[in-house]
Design an enzyme around this catalytic site. Structure first.
Site, PDB file in Angstrom:
ATOM      1  N   ASP A  25     -34.639 -16.653 -61.685  1.00 18.80           N
ATOM      2  CA  ASP A  25     -33.379 -16.426 -60.643  1.00 18.80           C
ATOM      3  C   ASP A  25     -33.282 -17.663 -59.825  1.00 18.80           C
ATOM      4  O   ASP A  25     -34.216 -18.068 -59.305  1.00 18.80           O
ATOM      5  CB  ASP A  25     -33.828 -15.023 -60.092  1.00 18.80           C
ATOM      6  CG  ASP A  25     -32.562 -14.577 -59.346  1.00 18.80           C
ATOM      7  OD1 ASP A  25     -31.945 -15.355 -58.684  1.00 18.80           O
ATOM      8  OD2 ASP A  25     -32.436 -13.401 -59.488  1.00 18.80           O
ATOM      9  N   HIS A  58     -30.593 -15.300 -62.754  1.00 14.96           N
ATOM     10  CA  HIS A  58     -29.868 -14.180 -61.775  1.00 14.96           C
ATOM     11  C   HIS A  58     -28.786 -13.570 -62.534  1.00 14.96           C
ATOM     12  O   HIS A  58     -27.887 -13.988 -63.434  1.00 14.96           O
ATOM     13  CB  HIS A  58     -29.233 -14.948 -60.678  1.00 14.96           C
ATOM     14  CG  HIS A  58     -28.842 -14.019 -59.558  1.00 14.96           C
ATOM     15  ND1 HIS A  58     -29.675 -13.154 -58.802  1.00 14.96           N
ATOM     16  CD2 HIS A  58     -27.507 -13.503 -59.422  1.00 14.96           C
ATOM     17  CE1 HIS A  58     -28.770 -12.494 -58.075  1.00 14.96           C
ATOM     18  NE2 HIS A  58     -27.750 -12.744 -58.355  1.00 14.96           N
TER      19      HIS A  58
END
Length: 106
Positions: free
Chosen positions: A44, A75
């Site tokens: 992420d 993400h």
């Protein structure tokens, strides 16, 4: 933010797919009463590996919290048609979420 919803409000259950900024509010983890399921993408761009480690450590001793990590995912890996969408990882996260909600919301 789902984490704050879970600790500050009387929800029945909470699911976080993209828990950005969760690490900033871990001081409130003792207030977590609602069952919480969190999905973290290991790559992420908005949640550093150290922040992910902090989140996992803070929730490790909370029996009502479950954290799943998704190796190699960025993400919003579960955001359909998104830049980092991964059908297999999204399907797994959605399956886990469905089972969690079935158990918690009977």
């Amino acid at each position: 933010m789902t984490f704050l919803t879970a600790v500050r409000y009387g929800v029945d259950a909470a699911v976080a797919y993209h828990g950005g900024d969760t690490d900033k509010y871990l001081g409130e983890v003792d207030r977590l009463v609602a069952p919480l399921l969190m999905h973290l993408a290991e790559e992420d761009e908005f949640i550093s590996k150290s922040a992910q480690a902090e989140i996992k450590a803070a929730l490790a001793n909370k029996p009502n919290a479950t954290v799943f990590s998704y190796p190699g995912q960025n993400h919003a890996f579960s955001r359909h048609n998104g830049t980092h969408y991964n059908a297999a990882a999204a399907a797994l996260a959605n399956e886990r979420t469905g089972e969690f909600l079935r158990q918690q919301l009977r």
